[in-house]
Scaffold this active site. Structure first.
Site, PDB file in Angstrom:
ATOM      1  N   GLU A 127     -63.724 -82.315  -7.419  1.00 12.41           N
ATOM      2  CA  GLU A 127     -63.427 -82.961  -5.998  1.00 12.41           C
ATOM      3  C   GLU A 127     -64.180 -81.321  -4.960  1.00 12.41           C
ATOM      4  OE1 GLU A 127     -60.162 -85.394  -3.744  1.00 12.41           O
ATOM      5  OE2 GLU A 127     -59.185 -83.633  -5.601  1.00 12.41           O
ATOM      6  N   ASP A 187     -64.117 -85.330  -1.075  1.00 13.17           N
ATOM      7  CA  ASP A 187     -63.643 -84.349  -0.990  1.00 13.17           C
ATOM      8  C   ASP A 187     -65.235 -83.270  -1.146  1.00 13.17           C
ATOM      9  OD1 ASP A 187     -61.909 -82.961   0.504  1.00 13.17           O
ATOM     10  OD2 ASP A 187     -60.814 -84.060  -1.449  1.00 13.17           O
ATOM     11  N   CYS A 189     -63.256 -92.764  -6.824  1.00 19.32           N
ATOM     12  CA  CYS A 189     -62.661 -93.018  -5.838  1.00 19.32           C
ATOM     13  C   CYS A 189     -62.767 -92.854  -4.392  1.00 19.32           C
ATOM     14  CB  CYS A 189     -61.328 -92.567  -6.778  1.00 19.32           C
ATOM     15  SG  CYS A 189     -60.636 -91.430  -6.299  1.00 19.32           S
TER      16      CYS A 189
HETATM   17  C1  PEP Z   1     -61.303 -87.741  -2.030  1.00 21.10           C
HETATM   18  O1  PEP Z   1     -61.831 -86.742  -1.925  1.00 21.10           O
HETATM   19  O2  PEP Z   1     -62.977 -88.667  -2.110  1.00 21.10           O
HETATM   20  C2  PEP Z   1     -60.280 -88.789  -2.303  1.00 21.10           C
HETATM   21  C3  PEP Z   1     -60.418 -90.188  -2.964  1.00 21.10           C
HETATM   22  O3  PEP Z   1     -59.432 -88.167  -1.709  1.00 21.10           O
HETATM   23  P1  PEP Z   1     -59.211 -87.978  -0.490  1.00 21.10           P
HETATM   24  O4  PEP Z   1     -59.797 -88.778   0.466  1.00 21.10           O
HETATM   25  O5  PEP Z   1     -57.457 -88.999  -0.289  1.00 21.10           O
HETATM   26  O6  PEP Z   1     -59.408 -86.652  -0.536  1.00 21.10           O
HETATM   27 MG    MG Z   2     -60.027 -86.035  -2.061  1.00 23.73          MG
END
Ligand code: PEP
Ligand code: MG
Length: 607
Positions: free
Chosen positions: A445, A469, A516
């Site tokens: 990330e 992120d 994801c």
């Molecule tokens: C992301 O950062 O892409 C992620 C899946 O986590 P979150 O959106 O929960 O920060």
């Molecule tokens: Mg994230």
């Protein structure tokens, strides 16, 4: 007496929030929800406290009886249905020890009558939840109110499940609907519904989606502007309600309804078959999930496991550290719903940045770059260990995996894995069952993780790219700030270079890599990720059928050719040019895509 010709009612359109997709037309049925219970409030004598406590427990028992009846009814009609979970949650609220203690204390110590004790306790929690930052949690206020109303009605000897009889199929228009109102709707006659209040994450919207009833919420004043006898066209896909439409608008709407039916049938086809590209290459399509989401909902969309389980909702939901037992229960619930080859990646506490729990972190000047996620856990080892134990224990019941968020260095991964091994040893010694071979993964990330990915790959069993992120940190642009939303560029060459680097490291180490972030649910980007070598995509479950449909129409060779072409232009093309190249390519392979997007999808990033 002369009867004057009926005056034509003027047509107008109201805009609201698209709560549940679909298009319907019909006469309106105006419904006013009955939150009209008068709450008696009076002081009681100490010697009457026992009798008052007995009244309280009798009302609680009656409330439980009604809720159990609803849950059983759901389970009889549709075993394992997700709607039942809303009322199972209501049952848990009625049984909640903190709530019970507060109510009984108000009666026996503050000496107030039982109705007043219930009302004040519910009000306190209503207030607390309505101030939460998280919109999902804020919407739980409706459940608290609903349970409170049901209980107050039980004192008055009334049942909550009252919905006036409909004589013909109609579109229900209401100021608001509680979950109890929503399930009491006679489904065979309710074509759709529209409410003045509510958001897309309110339970009424969640229920509408799971019941497959088109709905628009947040319309403002629809219930006062509409009258019995009006006709409406309800567009749950775009969030609009057209009142008293003229003939041309009705004809256009009928065509839309017919086309939607055809497209839906096309997307439903093969929903349960695992996703394979046209050439046979398997792509695992998993769901992003959080505590409380019913497994049945995820499975219904064809999820092959969970690629991201956002465990932090347990902290955000309660505003405090959940016990190991509470965590164990939540993790067990989700993992036991999936088979061995359908892993559930439980992301350890991703706290900090935009996800703050009062009292857990110290004030920071710059929380997005502060002591968050894995950094927080490594500096609060007790919190980390309790969570690892809960996950390990749940791994005895289903395919749990551990996933570390916001990893930046190899040292962090080594330290996290050492804690995992430590907790395994502890459980082993205590004879507690767990999966000895539980897999662990790192989220990619931040740019340093991608740049260090070759080294990171030696420490874990899989990578998962959190592109929300990754884009934020690569572009140094706050993902929640509209002013810099133009910099949210998943196809920026800088981001693509990091994705490429990560996939290459994972391939060299022989570990799988998934995406994801939200980009996985954009067909244009899903195509690019797959072409770049990603073999797993995890997203909000409702997008899975569309992504599956798109990938089935394309061969890996084609997707790879597109990715190679994009790679060859990284020094010359802008993010916008790359995105449109991919979109055009997708349209050339799947002409129906533009139409599918307009019916079922969000738009791509604003480039
Ligand atoms: C992301 O950062 O892409 C992620 C899946 O986590 P979150 O959106 O929960 O920060
Ligand atoms: Mg994230």
């Amino acid at each position: 007496m002369n009867s004057s010709p009926e005056k034509k009612k003027p047509m107008f359109t109201l805009g609201g929030l698209a709560a549940s997709r679909g298009f319907v037309t019909g006469p309106v049925f105006l419904f006013t929800s009955g939150r009209d219970i008068a709450v008696p409030e009076y002081s009681i004598r100490p010697e009457d406290a026992i009798a008052e406590l007995a009244r309280y427990h009798a009302a609680r028992a009656e409330t439980k009886r009604q809720l159990l009846e609803i849950v059983e009814d759901f389970n009889r009609r549709a075993p394992g249905s997700s709607e039942a979970d809303v009322f199972t949650n209501h049952l848990q609220m009625v049984d909640d020890q903190t709530m019970i203690t507060e109510c009984t204390k108000r009666i026996s110590e503050n000496l107030v009558n039982a109705e007043c004790a219930v009302y004040r306790t519910v009000e306190k929690y209503r207030e607390l939840f309505s101030q939460m930052d998280d919109p999902y949690l804020r919407e739980r206020v409706r459940d608290i109110e609903d349970v409170g109303q049901r209980m107050l009605r039980a004192f008055a000897g009334k049942d909550s499940a009252q919905f006036p009889k409909l004589s013909e199929p109609a579109v229900v228009i209401a100021d608001d609907l509680t979950p109890s109102d929503t399930v009491a709707l006679p489904r065979d006659l309710v074509l759709g519904f529209a409410t003045d209040r509510g958001s897309v994450t309110s339970h009424v919207s969640l229920l509408a989606r799971s019941l497959g009833i088109p709905a628009v919420v947040g319309l403002g004043d629809a219930s006062t502007r509409l009258h019995a006898g009006d006709r409406v066209l309800l567009d749950g896909t775009n969030g609009a309600l057209t009142v008293n439409p003229d003939e041309t608008t009705c004809r256009e709407f009928a065509n839309i309804i017919e086309r939607e039916r055809e497209l839906r049938a096309m997307l439903d086809d093969g929903r349960d078959i695992p996703c394979a590209m046209k050439c046979g290459r398997r792509i695992r399509l998993a769901a992003n999930a959080h505590p409380g989401i019913p497994v049945q909902t995820l499975r219904g969309f064809g999820a092959e496991g969970v690629g991201l389980y956002r465990s932090e909702y347990l902290w955000l939901g309660s505003g405090e550290q959940p016990s190991e037992e509470v965590q164990f229960k939540a993790y067990s619930d989700i993992v036991s719903g999936f088979r061995e080859n359908e892993p559930v990646a439980i992301r350890v506490l991703d706290i900090g940045g935009d996800k703050q729990v009062e009292g857990m972190s110290a004030y920071e000047e710059n929380p997005f770059l502060g002591n968050r996620s894995i950094r927080y856990l490594l500096s609060h080892r007790d919190v980390f260990r309790a969570q690892l134990r809960a996950i390990l224990r749940a791994s005895a019941l289903g395919p749990a995996e551990v996933m570390y968020p916001m990893v930046a260095t190899v040292e962090e991964l080594k330290a996290a894995n050492a804690e995992l091994e430590g907790e395994k040893a502890r459980l082993r010694l205590a004879g507690v069952p767990f999966n000895e071979n539980i897999r662990c993964g790192a989220m990619i990330e931040v740019p340093s993780a991608a740049l260090n990915s070759a080294a990171l790959a030696r420490e874990v069993d899989f990578f998962s790219m959190g592109t929300n992120d990754l884009v934020q940190y690569t572009m140094a642009a706050d993902r929640g700030n509209d002013e810099v939303a133009y910099l949210y560029q998943p196809t920026n060459p800088a981001v693509l270079r990091l994705v490429d680097m990560t996939v290459a490291s994972a391939d060299a180490a022989g570990i799988p890599v998934a995406v994801c972030g939200e980009t996985a649910s954009d067909p244009v980007l899903a195509l690019l990720w797959v072409g770049m070598g990603i073999k797993e995509l995890s997203m909000s479950a409702s997008y899975l059928p569309v992504i599956k449909k798109v990938l089935r129409e394309i061969t890996f060779e084609d997707a790879k050719a597109l990715a190679d072409d994009v790679r060859s232009r990284l020094d010359t093309d802008t993010a916008a040019a790359i995105y449109s190249r991919c979109r055009e390519y997708l349209l050339s392979k799947e002409p129906a895509f533009a139409e599918i997007q307009s019916y079922f999808m969000h738009d791509g990033p604003e480039l």
